[in-house]
Write an enzyme that holds these catalytic residues in place. Structure first.
Site, PDB file in Angstrom:
ATOM      1  N   ALA A   1       0.847  -1.197   0.000  1.00  0.00           N
ATOM      2  CA  ALA A   1       0.000   0.000   0.000  1.00  0.00           C
ATOM      3  C   ALA A   1       0.882   1.248   0.000  1.00  0.00           C
ATOM      4  CB  ALA A   1      -0.942   0.013   1.194  1.00  0.00           C
ATOM      5  N   PHE A   2       0.301   2.372  -0.404  1.00  0.00           N
ATOM      6  CA  PHE A   2       1.135   3.558  -0.654  1.00  0.00           C
ATOM      7  C   PHE A   2       1.774   4.117   0.610  1.00  0.00           C
ATOM      8  CE2 PHE A   2      -0.379   7.762   0.696  1.00  0.00           C
ATOM      9  CZ  PHE A   2      -1.591   7.452   1.276  1.00  0.00           C
ATOM     10  N   LYS A   3       1.272   3.741   1.785  1.00  0.00           N
ATOM     11  CA  LYS A   3       1.860   4.300   3.004  1.00  0.00           C
ATOM     12  C   LYS A   3       3.325   3.898   3.173  1.00  0.00           C
ATOM     13  CE  LYS A   3      -2.368   5.506   5.248  1.00  0.00           C
ATOM     14  NZ  LYS A   3      -3.363   4.890   4.326  1.00  0.00           N
ATOM     15  N   ASP A   4       3.716   2.788   2.533  1.00  0.00           N
ATOM     16  CA  ASP A   4       5.138   2.420   2.563  1.00  0.00           C
ATOM     17  C   ASP A   4       6.029   3.511   1.969  1.00  0.00           C
ATOM     18  OD1 ASP A   4       4.800  -0.155   3.685  1.00  0.00           O
ATOM     19  OD2 ASP A   4       4.429  -1.038   1.710  1.00  0.00           O
TER      20      ASP A   4
ATOM     21  N   MET B   1       6.533   5.947   4.768  1.00  0.00           N
ATOM     22  CA  MET B   1       6.958   5.319   6.012  1.00  0.00           C
ATOM     23  C   MET B   1       8.388   4.777   5.916  1.00  0.00           C
ATOM     24  SD  MET B   1       4.819   5.427   8.529  1.00  0.00           S
ATOM     25  CE  MET B   1       3.132   4.866   8.548  1.00  0.00           C
TER      26      MET B   1
END
Ligand SMILES: *Cc1c(COP(=O)(O)O)cnc(C)c1O
Length: 469
Positions: free
Chosen positions: A111-114, A117
């Protein structure tokens, strides 16, 4: 580069000083004192950079208190082919009818939060080492954010993660993803309760200021400035991949929840990136769509927030929205403070007087996508191209379609891979999406998780016993 608060009550601070903080002391959010401007010559010179190099250039504009050589080391450690499963890091994948996907979900949690993060993990470790300090991240997750944080912080020196999740309420895939981490500094706590109860425990512990300072408690929530800054990079990357020369315009469509992702697009546009439109997609929880349609911002209660099949967009209040409103009202911090005071008193505020600027000045348009739209969009994209898109990305595609213009690429941000949301995929096309090959064994790995009754005192004791001090 120094940072100020959207509400005007913070002395200018360096990047490293705001890195570990949540809200500014006046309750506002940190923003650069002035936004760097990028010339078209500079943009053209960036065409040959790889993703990590581009990240060094863009983040170097926002982070002036870390030497450039160190920053380059951090971006290289965050954005490489060991962490992301494609050498491009962010591939552009053509779909149909002028649409392409900006592939933001090739990282460890799909997911794009990687994207943000992974950088955050590197820069946390770096700044904590410089300050000879430690940090214990305490959070609650119903899936995505928590696992992205754990994968970014696993094995990092000076940091531990205590992540509460609702016992028995996550998908098998999400559980396997989080609980299979065996690192000593990662603590998964499955609470016998629902997500909101996990969140209440976190609030209660973080609200105990004595406990918070004794155990160096911190958070990695979506208002963290380093995350917003790291996300700016992929708007530049997307533009560079979708164009061939100076001045060409690109539109972006963004499946939105807390307004973090699309805020980074707004900042890129304000820095001079030739962005035509920023298309904001919501699901049934359309607080933001309502604002861009009417000028009235009216957050909802948790009870009025629907549980949908694009769950990461199920928000009642868009925590980053204040940063956009700051620009909208001409960077008038007193006005922002007054609007948020009004919000706390009457539950809404009205900026309909500025409506004509939303698209004309800032390029913002918005639309809603429902469960039926998601299913139809997943089905039609699959039938036309063979590509399976996830439900959040489908919201983006659905809302983007009417805004596609000849000669202007429309990049839809792919915020997750479909294998994470196979219930909906099966409902749409009658078959599940395959997870990437390197995750095929995930379900058979041993899991490490502490199962606990829904009791703040138990979590407190666990942190006292396991925190880094
Ligand atoms: C977090 C998330 C979103 C929403 O992003 P915001 O930055 O909160 O607007 C959309 N899709 C997925 C898959 C997410 O995980």
């Amino acid at each position: 580069m120094k940072y100020r608060s959207t509400r005007g009550g913070m002395a200018p601070l360096e990047f490293s000083d705001i890195l570990l903080e949540g809200l500014a002391p006046d309750g506002g959010l940190a923003l650069p004192e002035s936004l760097p401007k990028i010339s078209s010559e500079t943009l053209e010179a960036w065409r040959e950079l790889n993703y990590a190099q581009l990240a060094t250039e863009v983040l170097g504009l926002f982070i002036t208190d870390i030497p450039r050589a160190d920053l380059a080391r951090l971006t290289a450690a965050a954005y490489n082919n060991q962490v992301f499963d494609t050498p491009d890091i962010v591939p552009v994948k053509p779909l149909d009818n002028g649409l392409s996907l900006l592939g933001l979900s090739q990282g460890p949690t799909l997911a794009f939060k990687d994207m943000a993060m992974q950088f955050l993990g590197q820069v946390f470790e770096y700044v904590l080492a410089k300050r000879n300090s430690t940090l214990n991240i305490l959070g609650a997750t119903s899936g995505d954010t928590g696992s992205a944080a754990e994968y970014a912080l696993r094995g990092k020196k000076g940091v531990s993660v205590f992540m509460l999740s609702p016992h028995g309420r996550m998908s098998d895939f999400q559980r396997a993803q989080m609980y299979s981490l065996q690192d000593d500094n990662i603590h998964n706590i499955a609470v016998k309760g629902v997500f909101d109860e996990c969140q209440d425990i976190v609030k209660s512990l973080a609200g105990d200021l004595d406990f918070k300072s004794r155990y160096h408690l911190g958070a990695v929530n979506s208002i963290n400035w380093a995350r917003i800054a790291a996300q700016v990079v992929y708007y530049f990357w997307g533009w560079l991949r979708a164009t061939t020369g100076p001045g060409q315009q690109v539109s972006f469509a963004v499946p939105s929840g807390n307004f973090g992702n699309i805020l980074s697009g707004h900042l890129a546009r304000e820095m001079g990136l030739p962005v035509r439109r920023l298309v904001l997609a919501t699901n049934e929880n359309n607080v933001l769509e309502e604002f861009f349609r009417t000028g009235i911002y009216r957050p909802r209660s948790a009870a009025q927030t629907h549980a949908t099949s694009s769950p990461s967009m199920d928000i009642s209040r868009a925590s980053n929205f204040e940063r956009f409103v700051f620009d909208l009202v001409g960077q008038d911090a007193a006005r922002v403070a007054q609007l948020w005071q009004q919000l706390s008193q009457s539950g809404e505020f009205d900026l309909s007087g500025l409506k004509s600027q939303f698209e004309a000045r800032y390029g913002f348009v918005a639309g809603v996508s429902t469960h039926a739209d998601r299913l139809a969009t997943i089905r039609s994209v699959h039938a036309a191209t063979g590509v399976i898109i996830d439900p959040h990305t489908a919201d983006g595609v659905k809302v983007a379609r009417p805004f596609v213009e000849a000669g202007i690429p429309m990049l839809v941000l792919e915020t997750a891979l479909p294998a994470k949301f196979n219930d909906t995929i099966v409902e749409a096309i009658g078959q599940p999406a395959q997870p990437p090959a390197h995750l095929g064994h995930l379900g058979s790995l041993p899991q490490k998780v502490e199962i606990m009754d829904c009791d703040t005192a138990l979590v407190r004791r666990y942190i006292e016993q396991h925190a880094k001090v």
